[in-house]
Design a protein around this motif. Structure first.
Motif, PDB file in Angstrom:
ATOM      1  N   VAL A   1      -1.743   1.458   1.165  1.00 30.05           N
ATOM      2  CA  VAL A   1      -1.996   2.411   0.082  1.00 30.05           C
ATOM      3  C   VAL A   1      -2.572   3.728   0.574  1.00 30.05           C
ATOM      4  O   VAL A   1      -2.533   4.730  -0.136  1.00 30.05           O
ATOM      5  N   HIS A   2      -3.116   3.756   1.803  1.00 23.10           N
ATOM      6  CA  HIS A   2      -3.856   4.933   2.267  1.00 23.10           C
ATOM      7  C   HIS A   2      -3.619   5.135   3.762  1.00 23.10           C
ATOM      8  O   HIS A   2      -3.545   4.171   4.528  1.00 23.10           O
ATOM      9  N   GLU A   3      -3.517   6.404   4.165  1.00 23.38           N
ATOM     10  CA  GLU A   3      -3.246   6.731   5.568  1.00 23.38           C
ATOM     11  C   GLU A   3      -4.369   6.319   6.506  1.00 23.38           C
ATOM     12  O   GLU A   3      -4.138   6.064   7.686  1.00 23.38           O
ATOM     13  N   GLY A   4      -5.600   6.258   5.997  1.00 22.79           N
ATOM     14  CA  GLY A   4      -6.738   6.007   6.866  1.00 22.79           C
ATOM     15  C   GLY A   4      -7.200   7.276   7.563  1.00 22.79           C
ATOM     16  O   GLY A   4      -6.569   8.336   7.483  1.00 22.79           O
ATOM     17  N   LYS A   5      -8.352   7.170   8.233  1.00 21.20           N
ATOM     18  CA  LYS A   5      -8.940   8.244   9.040  1.00 21.20           C
ATOM     19  C   LYS A   5      -8.933   9.592   8.332  1.00 21.20           C
ATOM     20  O   LYS A   5      -8.414  10.583   8.841  1.00 21.20           O
ATOM     21  N   GLY A   6      -9.496   9.627   7.128  1.00 23.13           N
ATOM     22  CA  GLY A   6      -9.632  10.889   6.420  1.00 23.13           C
ATOM     23  C   GLY A   6      -8.361  11.406   5.799  1.00 23.13           C
ATOM     24  O   GLY A   6      -8.317  12.549   5.345  1.00 23.13           O
ATOM     25  N   GLY A   7      -7.318  10.563   5.745  1.00 23.58           N
ATOM     26  CA  GLY A   7      -6.048  10.984   5.172  1.00 23.58           C
ATOM     27  C   GLY A   7      -6.017  10.846   3.664  1.00 23.58           C
ATOM     28  O   GLY A   7      -7.052  10.859   2.990  1.00 23.58           O
ATOM     29  N   ASN A   8      -4.832  10.677   3.132  1.00 25.49           N
ATOM     30  CA  ASN A   8      -4.626  10.626   1.692  1.00 25.49           C
ATOM     31  C   ASN A   8      -4.035   9.295   1.267  1.00 25.49           C
ATOM     32  O   ASN A   8      -3.507   8.533   2.079  1.00 25.49           O
ATOM     33  N   PHE A   9      -4.128   9.053  -0.043  1.00 27.03           N
ATOM     34  CA  PHE A   9      -3.389   7.942  -0.614  1.00 27.03           C
ATOM     35  C   PHE A   9      -1.897   8.258  -0.549  1.00 27.03           C
ATOM     36  O   PHE A   9      -1.482   9.416  -0.620  1.00 27.03           O
ATOM     37  N   PHE A  10      -1.085   7.204  -0.448  1.00 29.93           N
ATOM     38  CA  PHE A  10       0.356   7.391  -0.487  1.00 29.93           C
ATOM     39  C   PHE A  10       0.798   7.746  -1.906  1.00 29.93           C
ATOM     40  O   PHE A  10       0.043   7.569  -2.862  1.00 29.93           O
ATOM     41  N   LYS A  11       2.033   8.214  -2.048  1.00 29.51           N
ATOM     42  CA  LYS A  11       2.569   8.627  -3.333  1.00 29.51           C
ATOM     43  C   LYS A  11       3.613   7.621  -3.831  1.00 29.51           C
ATOM     44  O   LYS A  11       4.095   6.792  -3.074  1.00 29.51           O
ATOM     45  N   ASP A  12       3.949   7.766  -5.116  1.00 29.26           N
ATOM     46  CA  ASP A  12       5.004   6.929  -5.728  1.00 29.26           C
ATOM     47  C   ASP A  12       4.741   5.439  -5.469  1.00 29.26           C
ATOM     48  O   ASP A  12       5.670   4.662  -5.215  1.00 29.26           O
ATOM     49  N   LEU A  13       3.487   5.051  -5.538  1.00 31.67           N
ATOM     50  CA  LEU A  13       3.072   3.698  -5.191  1.00 31.67           C
ATOM     51  C   LEU A  13       3.370   2.744  -6.345  1.00 31.67           C
ATOM     52  O   LEU A  13       2.877   2.916  -7.466  1.00 31.67           O
ATOM     53  N   VAL A  14       4.199   1.753  -6.079  1.00 28.56           N
ATOM     54  CA  VAL A  14       4.605   0.801  -7.121  1.00 28.56           C
ATOM     55  C   VAL A  14       4.535  -0.626  -6.593  1.00 28.56           C
ATOM     56  O   VAL A  14       4.609  -0.869  -5.389  1.00 28.56           O
ATOM     57  N   PHE A  15       4.426  -1.558  -7.527  1.00 28.13           N
ATOM     58  CA  PHE A  15       4.477  -2.985  -7.211  1.00 28.13           C
ATOM     59  C   PHE A  15       5.670  -3.594  -7.933  1.00 28.13           C
ATOM     60  O   PHE A  15       5.875  -3.347  -9.131  1.00 28.13           O
ATOM     61  N   VAL A  16       6.461  -4.362  -7.204  1.00 28.97           N
ATOM     62  CA  VAL A  16       7.627  -5.046  -7.780  1.00 28.97           C
ATOM     63  C   VAL A  16       7.427  -6.550  -7.648  1.00 28.97           C
ATOM     64  O   VAL A  16       7.632  -7.118  -6.573  1.00 28.97           O
ATOM     65  N   PRO A  17       6.980  -7.221  -8.727  1.00 25.69           N
ATOM     66  CA  PRO A  17       6.800  -8.672  -8.653  1.00 25.69           C
ATOM     67  C   PRO A  17       8.143  -9.385  -8.570  1.00 25.69           C
ATOM     68  O   PRO A  17       9.152  -8.899  -9.100  1.00 25.69           O
TER      69      PRO A  17
END
Length: 399
Positions: free
Chosen positions: A199-215
């Motif tokens: 979900v996140h780049e780490g090390k001071g980065g950003n959250f990812f975009k268009d984040l979805v869950f497909v059950p």
């Protein structure tokens, strides 16, 4: 062991997915410990120190971190265990996740093009150590026996597992994830557990975009064997967009950087909603959700890991499972919870997938998630979920 080269996506994701760990040439100190330093007197001083690779209390910081990421950090990572809802709320308010729904964005072609990040250059696996009496702190056991991943029988509906998809600067990626129960909304959970690096780049980065869950991704097997399938077959229970996400501060500050110790807190929780609102929660739609078992007694655990591995010999279209039995231990930093390790041949794409065990009352519960694995795909390791993970879930459940 040769160095593993990163793909463009891997670089964009800050080398997050399924990091390789093995007994070979190290990237840095195997211990990954921190060196205490006097705490700065203000956020500005914190930022100045971090710009050159500074420290806050007992926290060693990578260089180049934004000032906003430092505001509200505890004086040491150990103090993070004492955080309350208000502390999490203050921290999260400075790192708002923005994920507007783009209707019909995720189609079969985009899902099919998404890739897990390639492994980062291998780190040195800590040498096996003898534990002190009644403690797991800082202990690394010998490698567990290899366990072959077996396909989970279809249908996948009524199971809490699925796939996560996201966009990043280098392209589109995917992981695995699990529907968990929501303490504040019993029977109507919209919460999903996965890895922080999903979900996140780490090390001071950003959250990812268009984040979805497909059950229940590819529940019918319509896209198996290289076949093309419509979205209705790939996402039979809908596409669920994340509207709130929290990951551990350790992952957001250190993840994907120079230290492997961030993997010991490589977890995240998402709140999701159906792209086409049906009036039903995720738990009601799927028909199942599992509780999270925090501080689970290691010596009583028999663990099974589930995920959608993508790298050969797998193709990311099938759900697999490894019955790993009693987990061994892996530690990069004795000040952090020692990770769980099981033998398993799953590859990248399984990152974020749930690790399950049976609680004393007979219920199946989530006890970890896939974080890292060996270059040879012989074992997987996941974070041990204790106070910090409990607080993260408590915060997002109450929001």
């Amino acid at each position: 062991m040769p160095t593993i080269h990163r793909s463009a996506l891997a670089a964009a994701l800050a080398a997050g997915t399924l990091l390789a760990v093995s007994a070979c040439g190290p990237d840095g100190p195997a211990g990954g410990g921190t060196s205490p330093a006097p705490p700065p007197s203000s956020a500005a001083a914190q930022a100045a120190g971090a710009g050159a690779g500074g420290a806050i209390g007992g926290i060693t910081l990578p260089s180049g971190l934004p000032t906003s990421l430092l505001e509200g950090l505890p004086r040491s990572w150990d103090d993070l265990k004492k955080w309350k809802f208000e502390d999490w709320d203050k921290w999260a308010s400075k790192h708002v996740f923005n994920n507007p729904v783009v209707k019909d964005f995720w189609d079969p072609d985009k899902m099919g093009d998404s890739k897990p990040a390639e492994p980062a250059p291998p780190a040195a696996k800590p040498a096996p150590a003898t534990p002190a009496p009644s403690t797991d702190d800082g202990v690394t056991d010998p490698e567990p026996p290899v366990v072959k991943a077996l396909a989970v029988p279809r249908p996948y509906t009524k199971q809490p597992s699925g796939k996560v998809f996201f966009s990043a600067q280098g392209g589109r990626g995917n992981c695995s994830a699990t529907v968990i129960t929501d303490p504040q909304h019993p029977g109507k959970s919209n919460l999903v557990w996965t890895a922080g690096h999903c979900v996140h780049e780490g090390k001071g980065g950003n959250f990812f975009k268009d984040l979805v869950f497909v059950p229940a991704y590819n529940n019918s097997g319509a896209s198996s064997g290289g076949k093309r399938a419509p979205l209705s077959e790939l996402a039979p229970l809908g596409t669920w967009w994340a509207d709130q996400v929290t990951a551990s501060p350790q992952w957001m500050v250190e993840g994907g950087g120079s230290g492997d110790a961030a993997n010991q807190y490589d977890f995240a929780v998402m709140r999701v909603r159906n792209q086409n609102d049906t009036g039903k929660s995720l738990e009601e739609t799927v028909g199942s959700a599992v509780p999270v078992w925090f501080d689970a007694p290691r010596d009583q655990l028999k663990v099974s890991a589930v995920g959608y591995p993508l790298v050969k010999p797998f193709d990311g279209q099938e759900l697999y499972k490894c019955d790993g039995g009693k987990p061994t231990r892996l530690s990069f930093d004795a000040k952090r919870p020692t990770m769980l390790t099981i033998g398993c041949t799953m590859t990248q794409g399984a990152s974020g997938g749930g690790w399950f065990a049976t609680m004393p009352d007979g219920r199946t519960a989530l006890v970890s998630n896939t974080s890292i694995g060996t270059q040879e795909h012989t074992s997987l390791s996941g974070p041990y979920l204790e106070a910090v993970a409990r607080q993260a879930l408590d915060w997002i459940s109450k929001k």
